[in-house]
Each structure stands twice: as C-alpha cells, then as structure tokens.
Design a protein around this motif. Structure first.
Motif, PDB file in Angstrom:
ATOM      1  N   VAL A 152       0.842  -1.205   0.000  1.00 35.75           N
ATOM      2  CA  VAL A 152       0.000   0.000   0.000  1.00 35.75           C
ATOM      3  C   VAL A 152       0.869   1.244   0.000  1.00 35.75           C
ATOM      4  N   LEU A 153       0.306   2.326  -0.466  1.00 39.70           N
ATOM      5  CA  LEU A 153       0.694   3.700  -0.178  1.00 39.70           C
ATOM      6  C   LEU A 153       1.975   4.218  -0.813  1.00 39.70           C
ATOM      7  N   SER A 154       3.113   3.523  -0.677  1.00 41.15           N
ATOM      8  CA  SER A 154       4.377   4.154  -1.018  1.00 41.15           C
ATOM      9  C   SER A 154       5.436   3.106  -1.333  1.00 41.15           C
ATOM     10  N   PRO A 155       6.427   3.452  -2.169  1.00 41.40           N
ATOM     11  CA  PRO A 155       7.552   2.531  -2.383  1.00 41.40           C
ATOM     12  C   PRO A 155       8.425   2.367  -1.148  1.00 41.40           C
ATOM     13  N   PHE A 156       8.267   3.245  -0.143  1.00 36.96           N
ATOM     14  CA  PHE A 156       9.035   3.146   1.086  1.00 36.96           C
ATOM     15  C   PHE A 156       8.324   2.322   2.154  1.00 36.96           C
ATOM     16  N   VAL A 157       7.169   1.748   1.812  1.00 37.14           N
ATOM     17  CA  VAL A 157       6.495   0.777   2.669  1.00 37.14           C
ATOM     18  C   VAL A 157       6.768  -0.600   2.069  1.00 37.14           C
ATOM     19  N   GLN A 158       7.414  -1.461   2.834  1.00 37.43           N
ATOM     20  CA  GLN A 158       7.833  -2.749   2.303  1.00 37.43           C
ATOM     21  C   GLN A 158       6.627  -3.652   2.036  1.00 37.43           C
ATOM     22  N   PRO A 159       6.624  -4.376   0.914  1.00 33.35           N
ATOM     23  CA  PRO A 159       5.546  -5.342   0.667  1.00 33.35           C
ATOM     24  C   PRO A 159       5.564  -6.462   1.703  1.00 33.35           C
TER      25      PRO A 159
ATOM     26  N   SER B  30     -11.820  18.355   9.247  1.00 30.89           N
ATOM     27  CA  SER B  30     -11.350  18.186  10.618  1.00 30.89           C
ATOM     28  C   SER B  30     -11.208  16.733  11.019  1.00 30.89           C
ATOM     29  N   ASP B  31     -11.436  15.789  10.070  1.00 31.13           N
ATOM     30  CA  ASP B  31     -11.416  14.383  10.455  1.00 31.13           C
ATOM     31  C   ASP B  31     -10.012  13.830  10.569  1.00 31.13           C
ATOM     32  N   ARG B  32      -8.984  14.592  10.171  1.00 29.34           N
ATOM     33  CA  ARG B  32      -7.592  14.200  10.396  1.00 29.34           C
ATOM     34  C   ARG B  32      -6.786  15.437  10.790  1.00 29.34           C
ATOM     35  N   LEU B  33      -5.731  15.179  11.487  1.00 26.32           N
ATOM     36  CA  LEU B  33      -4.841  16.259  11.890  1.00 26.32           C
ATOM     37  C   LEU B  33      -3.566  16.192  11.083  1.00 26.32           C
ATOM     38  N   GLY B  34      -2.802  17.298  11.053  1.00 29.58           N
ATOM     39  CA  GLY B  34      -1.519  17.292  10.384  1.00 29.58           C
ATOM     40  C   GLY B  34      -1.653  17.458   8.893  1.00 29.58           C
ATOM     41  N   GLY B  35      -0.572  17.079   8.187  1.00 25.53           N
ATOM     42  CA  GLY B  35      -0.553  17.231   6.747  1.00 25.53           C
ATOM     43  C   GLY B  35      -0.868  15.932   6.036  1.00 25.53           C
ATOM     44  N   SER B  36      -0.239  15.771   4.868  1.00 27.37           N
ATOM     45  CA  SER B  36      -0.513  14.605   4.032  1.00 27.37           C
ATOM     46  C   SER B  36       0.784  14.068   3.444  1.00 27.37           C
ATOM     47  N   MET B  37       0.788  12.761   3.187  1.00 29.87           N
ATOM     48  CA  MET B  37       1.867  12.122   2.455  1.00 29.87           C
ATOM     49  C   MET B  37       1.401  11.925   1.020  1.00 29.87           C
ATOM     50  N   LEU B  38       2.190  12.446   0.078  1.00 27.15           N
ATOM     51  CA  LEU B  38       1.869  12.338  -1.343  1.00 27.15           C
ATOM     52  C   LEU B  38       2.887  11.419  -2.017  1.00 27.15           C
ATOM     53  N   THR B  39       2.402  10.305  -2.577  1.00 28.46           N
ATOM     54  CA  THR B  39       3.247   9.408  -3.367  1.00 28.46           C
ATOM     55  C   THR B  39       3.029   9.712  -4.843  1.00 28.46           C
ATOM     56  N   VAL B  40       4.129   9.942  -5.556  1.00 31.18           N
ATOM     57  CA  VAL B  40       4.087  10.223  -6.989  1.00 31.18           C
ATOM     58  C   VAL B  40       4.825   9.099  -7.701  1.00 31.18           C
ATOM     59  N   ALA B  41       4.183   8.496  -8.709  1.00 36.83           N
ATOM     60  CA  ALA B  41       4.804   7.386  -9.442  1.00 36.83           C
ATOM     61  C   ALA B  41       4.591   7.593 -10.936  1.00 36.83           C
ATOM     62  N   PHE B  42       5.664   7.464 -11.704  1.00 34.39           N
ATOM     63  CA  PHE B  42       5.618   7.594 -13.160  1.00 34.39           C
ATOM     64  C   PHE B  42       6.195   6.336 -13.797  1.00 34.39           C
ATOM     65  N   GLN B  43       5.663   5.995 -14.963  1.00 31.52           N
ATOM     66  CA  GLN B  43       6.209   4.921 -15.786  1.00 31.52           C
ATOM     67  C   GLN B  43       6.334   5.424 -17.213  1.00 31.52           C
TER      68      GLN B  43
ATOM     69  N   CYS C 265      -0.818  -0.044  -8.922  1.00 33.54           N
ATOM     70  CA  CYS C 265      -0.562  -0.473  -7.545  1.00 33.54           C
ATOM     71  C   CYS C 265       0.568  -1.500  -7.488  1.00 33.54           C
ATOM     72  N   GLU C 266       0.662  -2.337  -8.491  1.00 30.58           N
ATOM     73  CA  GLU C 266       1.761  -3.299  -8.543  1.00 30.58           C
ATOM     74  C   GLU C 266       3.085  -2.590  -8.833  1.00 30.58           C
ATOM     75  N   CYS C 267       3.017  -1.515  -9.605  1.00 30.34           N
ATOM     76  CA  CYS C 267       4.233  -0.786  -9.989  1.00 30.34           C
ATOM     77  C   CYS C 267       4.920  -0.161  -8.774  1.00 30.34           C
ATOM     78  N   ILE C 268       4.161   0.422  -7.847  1.00 30.91           N
ATOM     79  CA  ILE C 268       4.790   1.164  -6.757  1.00 30.91           C
ATOM     80  C   ILE C 268       5.384   0.254  -5.686  1.00 30.91           C
ATOM     81  N   THR C 269       5.234  -1.072  -5.828  1.00 36.27           N
ATOM     82  CA  THR C 269       5.922  -1.965  -4.893  1.00 36.27           C
ATOM     83  C   THR C 269       7.422  -1.958  -5.127  1.00 36.27           C
TER      84      THR C 269
END
Length: 708
Positions: A342-349, A655-668, A485-489
C-alpha cells in the motif's frame, strides 16, 4: 426337353434350384446327368463365354440363359465354401497363438532375477535402472527430512483443546464434515495425549517413503492447523472483553490485549529481535454484496486481487485441499500466496503463504486465514506471519452483508520504514481491519455502478452510449489501477539509488523488461517517491481533480488546458469516477487520457494513463479491453494523522484528520520498445527528472516551495 426336365423334378443338386435367381421366368430343375456334366465343365472352365454357353446348352438340352445363371450361382457357392474354410483355419491358428502367448506370460511372471530376486533386467538397462533408483532414493531421503522437521516443529507446540476453555466461551456451531480424520498413527500423534518423542514422527515417515505419504501428512496438518485457527478466530469475533478493549483515544478503536490473549492462546513467537512487532485490529462494517458472492471472491485468487487492488498486488492458489459444499462453500480449504502493498515505495511489501478455511457457523460464514509452512517450501523467506485472521460474513435481508474483520499479524521489520509512515503502519491504518472494510465498501460501490441497467445522462456526455461500452471502459480502468498499484511496490526490477535514500527517502527507480499482455512491450522504467505536504488530504485530492489545474502538473497536456470527454461515476463521492480526458494540444489530435480516481478516509488515488482515439474507441464500442496496452502513472494521498472513526465512507470533513498529508508520486515510461536503445542509467535518469520536475510544479501550484 421340357418333359424330360419335368420327369427329373426331384433330382439334382440343391444349389442348382431356382437358376433364374428370382426372375419372373421359371425353369424346371436339372437332371442328375445335366448337373454332372455342368460340374465337370466348370472345373475346366469356370468362366465360359457366350459361344461356349450356347454350345453347352445345345449338348445338355438347356437354354443359354439357364447355363449362365447356373455358372454364376455355382461360382458364388464355391467362393463361400473357400471363405468358410479359410476362416476356420485362421480361427484355429489364432487360438493356438493366443494359447502360446498366455503360456509365455505366465512363464515370465514366474521368472526371477538370481541376483536380487526381482524381475529380470536386460544388461543394457541395468546401469540406467541403478541410476534411477539412486535418484529416487535421494528424493525420498529429502522428503523424509522435510516432513520429519515440520512434524517435530508442530509436535513441539501444544495446542489447547476446546475442553480447556472456560464455560463462558461458546463452541463453534457448524459443519464438522471436514474435520481432520482420526484413527491412524499420525492423528494419534497429533490429536492424542501421548507423545512428543521425535522418533514417533520418524516411524510414521518410515511407514511410507514416498510423496503420497508426505501429501497425506501435509493434508492432515493443514486440517489440524485450519481447524485450530477457525476456533480461535470465531472466539475473537464473538468476544470483545477480555481480548479486545477500546482505545482511550478519541478514535475508539478495539485493541488486542496481548497478555489476556496469550493466556488463552499460548504460542511461541515466529521472529526474534528489536524490530518485531504485532499488529492486531478488529472492525465491522456493511458492504453491498451477498455472502455467497463474497466467499466466492475470497476463494478465487484472481477475484481476490480484483476485490482489493489497492492492498493485494499478487495472489495465487497453490493447492485446493477441499472444495467445500456447493453454494456457500462451507468446508473449503486451500493453500494460498499473496503479496500485499500500500501507499508508497518506502512501505515494504508483505508476503504470506497461508491456509484459507471457510466454515458455516450459527451467525454466518467465516473465512479464516493462518500462515502455514508447506513441505514444498524448503526455507521460510517471509518476514510476516499471519496469526488466525479473517472475517465473519452475516447475510442481511437487503442483499448486503455485515462484515466483522480481524487482522492479526506478526512482522519482522528488518528494513526500516520511512519515518513518516511508521505510525500509519504500526497503528494498523495501512494493513489493518479498518482499511480492508473500507476498501471492500468502495469496491462494492464500484460493482453497483458496473451493473447499472441504465446509463445516467451526466455520465455518458454523448460518448458512451451502451452498457457494454461503459463496462469495457470500467474494466480497462480497473486493470490500469491494478498495474499502477503493482508498480509502486518496486520489487520487479533493479533499484537505482539516484537520490539520497537515507532514512528511506529519495526517489526509487526500477527498470524491467515487459512482455506482459495488456502492457507495452519493451523496456519500462518506473520511478516513485513520497513527500510530505502541509495540506489536508482532501485539499490535495481536490487539486488533482480540478481540470483547471491539470496543465500545472500533467506533462501529457504540454501546458495546455484539458476537458473531460466522458465520466462514469462509481461511488458516493463525486471524485470517485472514471474519466476520459482530452488535452488541447494543437499538434496532436489523437491523444486521450484515461483516469480513475477515488477517495476514502484511508487514502485517495488518482491514476491515469495516456492512450489514443483508436484504443479508447474500441473500449467505448464494447470490445474486450483486456488486451489494450496501458502504462499508468499517478498519485496516492494519505493523511499523516489518525482517521476520525465517525467519518463514514463518503462523508469527509477537513477536521477528520490532523496534520498534513503524504503524497506518493509514481511515473512509468516506455524507454525502448526493443529494450536495447537506451542504457539503463540514462533511462532511469530520464524518468527521475520527469518525476522531480513534476513534484516541483505541484509544490509551486500549492505554494509549498518553501519546504525543504
């Protein structure tokens, strides 16, 4: 002549009667003298010509026609006699040969090799036979060692029997037709009270040195492990306290009390070290799908990936042990493999090899998952272990289902996760039960849009005019999402450390050779990164969904404006849709963009891919879109705070979340159609430059360029 033939009516050969062979002209029977003369003549001349027949007719006092018919009948009679004689001789010879064959076979059966006492072996085949026996012996020894090792491991851990649970815990009510069989020596070792002697396992294996024995033992262990997992899961579903306690924070989540859990379900840890952690979550929700449909998707690996494309990147059914009952599939048991990401290439499968067991109980259908080491797996390479997890599916009257989901895993996080994702992963937001429930609810809304019987006017925009075309475009878009989704792994290629990867940051680049159907053939380069932005995740999603902003970040528009040609809504939120976009490029009239976007409190996705008019037209016309090439890029937006439990799917508040956001950008990009034109590092540098320049434009548009 007529009177002489009449006086001899009772004489002559029977074969000479009725010479005309059924013709209307009738003749009287031949005399014995006439018959004798004809038979003497036929020996010398079986085929007389017409002149001979006339001469013979004059001599014996008959008509030429009678002579002709008599010769025909006589020849036929002689031929039949010869055939009968030949058949009799052949039958006798066949019986003789058959008798000899049976005698020889019996003699071969009784022959013995004087050296080994077995059947004789020809001299030329002896060395080959010895070589094959050595190979088989080595294989059997390997099977013996694997099974003995696995048996010893299972025998060391004692499982609590249902009798040992307190009175307040209810037993499972359901089918027991698929329980592990009892009565053989193996089950007495596993299910009975005696024996933790490792020699017992060896005795079991010594009774059958073959793969069949190994399969039988493995199947018995599978049923044993699956039954124990089902029992544990049902108890965790039915009972909250003392196992589950609500969090003291505002979210009200249920947390597993590990001390109370360990008292009831004692087990050894599967990993050791400072990086080992346990994630256990429980959540309930309603999904617009029947229990039978949902179970069918759970038990089909391809449908399983389609059901959770943003969580499950790969899945495979490795072995079907039991298919279960027709209809609800109660009793089904199979060994499966899945890769989750999920989410990011920095999250290990995460990868699991697990048993999936379906059982009908009093409340509904239960799907239980538990990790399992197969005999065929020599060494466990997985860094995640799934304790009994799964869900209870309760059928509701309106065609929906109430889902109660439990996700309980042990993780050996050897590769440190990006700092910004530690809380998201550790608190169960990324892989927890809440995410599974929300993703199931979203995909069920998409199913409802897929099977809509009438195209809404605001969706078609005069472009998609048939249900077949609408469904083909939705299938095309769904496959695009799965590929993204398979690409960002980032596990299918070689990582290029083009940027500083300290603390898991920077840009990750992978290069792969693609020959898959539905993707462009050649050298494909993918680059992905994740950045933090001080904006609410819904603000980011709205930015990417605004057509007026597209020229600021999408290189496919060449800096020009774009407009939606058609849109297919597939959810409650207006941003949950499939879009066909045409950029205003004066030099290019054939360019189109296919895009799918959706959002939920667990994360938002904007995935798009360039295409052309001909490709999109085939999908719009209702043709099969599974072979159409697509190479997607896109964005994943995740809030870095805790989600608000009161924010239902489709109900979003800033207001349902606090703080900022993490944005994952992926190009092929397709670097080369033949895989040889562009060097790997040059191709990686090109896509890295594209990605970094896009991030700079996004930051500039959002007034975030002052961030480091």
């Amino acid at each position: 002549m007529d009177s002489s033939m009449a006086s001899a009516g009772g004489s002559g050969d029977e074969s000479s009667q009725n010479l005309n062979n059924g013709r209307k002209t009738s003749y009287k029977r031949l005399t014995a003298a006439q018959t004798t003369k004809l038979e003497r003549f036929i020996k010398d001349c079986p085929h007389p010509d017409e002149a001979q027949r006339r001469q013979l007719a004059i001599e014996i006092g008959l008509e030429p026609r009678q002579i002709k018919f008599w010769f025909q009948n006589k020849r036929t009679q002689i031929k039949n006699q010869h055939e009968r004689a030949d058949n009799t001789a052949l039958r006798i010879e066949n019986d003789r040969i058959h008798t000899e064959n049976v005698t020889m076979q019996e003699a071969l059966k009784s022959m013995l090799c004087p050296a080994c006492g077995g059947p004789p072996c020809l001299e030329g085949e002896r060395e080959h036979a010895i070589y094959n026996m050595k190979l088989e012996n080595a294989h059997l020894k390997e099977e013996h060692e694997k099974v003995s090792r696995l048996l010893s491991r299972f025998l060391e851990s004692q499982m609590i029997s249902p009798d040992q649970f307190p009175q307040g815990f209810f037993p499972i009510i359901g089918s027991s037709s698929n329980a592990a069989p009892v009565g053989n020596s193996l089950n007495q070792v596993i299910d009975g009270t005696p024996s933790h002697d490792p020699n017992v396992a060896l005795q079991v294996m010594d009774s059958g040195h073959n793969s069949y024995a190994s399969d039988c033992i493995e199947k018995t262990l599978m049923f044993k492990v699956a039954a124990a997992a089902m029992d544990e899961l049902v108890r965790l579903i039915r009972i909250n306290e003392p196992f589950w306690v609500k969090s003291s924070t505002h979210d009200g989540k249920l947390n597993l009390q590990l001390e109370n859990y360990a008292k009831m379900f004692p087990r050894t840890s599967h990993f050791k070290g400072a990086n080992v952690r346990v994630e256990a979550t429980k959540e309930s929700g309603i999904a617009s799908i029947s229990s039978v449909q949902l179970v069918d998707m759970f038990l089909d690996s391809e449908k399983w990936v389609n059901l959770f494309p943003t969580i499950v990147s790969k899945a495979e059914t490795m072995k079907v042990v039991e298919r279960g009952l027709a209809g609800n599939r109660s009793g089904a048991l199979q060994l499966m493999f899945e890769q989750m990401h999920v989410l990011s290439p920095f999250v290990q499968p995460r990868e699991f090899q697990f048993l999936r067991y379906c059982q009908q109980i009093e409340e509904g259908l239960v799907i239980a998952d538990v990790s399992f080491d197969s005999f065929q797996q020599k060494i466990s390479t997985f860094h995640s272990w799934k304790h009994p997890s799964g869900c209870l599916i309760q059928e509701l009257p309106n065609g929906c289902s109430m889902i109660t989901w439990i996700e309980h895993v042990e993780v050996d996080d050897k590769i440190q996760t990006h700092q910004q994702y530690k809380d998201i992963i550790g608190n169960g937001i990324a892989y927890g039960a809440e995410r599974w429930i929300m993703e199931l609810q979203r995909i069920c809304e998409r199913f409802a849009a897929f099977y809509v019987e009438k195209i809404p006017d605001h969706d078609s925009a005069g472009v998609i005019n048939s249900l077949e075309g609408r469904r083909s475009v939705m299938n095309f878009s769904h496959r695009m999402l799965k590929i993204f989704c398979e690409c960002i792994t980032m596990v299918d290629g070689l990582d290029f450390p083009l940027s500083d990867l300290e603390n898991g940051g920077g840009v990750k680049v992978s290069i792969r050779e693609s020959r898959r159907v539905g993707q462009p053939s050649g050298l494909i380069v993918a680059a992905a990164t994740s950045i933090w932005l001080p904006l609410h995740y819904m603000k980011l999603f709205e930015f990417f969904m605004d057509d007026n902003n597209r020229a600021q970040w999408d290189v496919l528009t060449c800096g020009n404006q774009a407009h939606k040609v058609a849109q297919i809504s597939n959810g409650i939120h207006p941003g949950n849709c499939v879009s066909i976009i045409r950029p205003f490029i004066p030099s290019e009239n054939n360019a189109l963009i296919l895009q799918e976007s959706f959002t939920s409190p667990m994360g938002s996705y904007v995935v798009y891919a360039p295409t052309d008019v001909a490709t999109m037209s085939s999908a719009i016309n209702g043709e099969d879109s599974s072979l159409l090439p697509v190479l997607p890029s896109g964005f994943v937006i995740t809030a870095d705070g805790e989600p608000n439990p009161n924010a239902a799917l489709g109900a979003f508040d800033t207001s349902d979340r606090l703080g900022g956001s993490m944005l994952t950008v992926a190009f092929q990009i397709l670097a080369s159609s033949d895989g040889t034109n562009m060097p790997n590092r040059r191709a990686g540098a090109a896509v890295n430059s594209l990605l970094t320049s896009t991030i700079l434009r996004i930051k500039d548009a959002l007034n975030c360029n002052n961030l480091e």
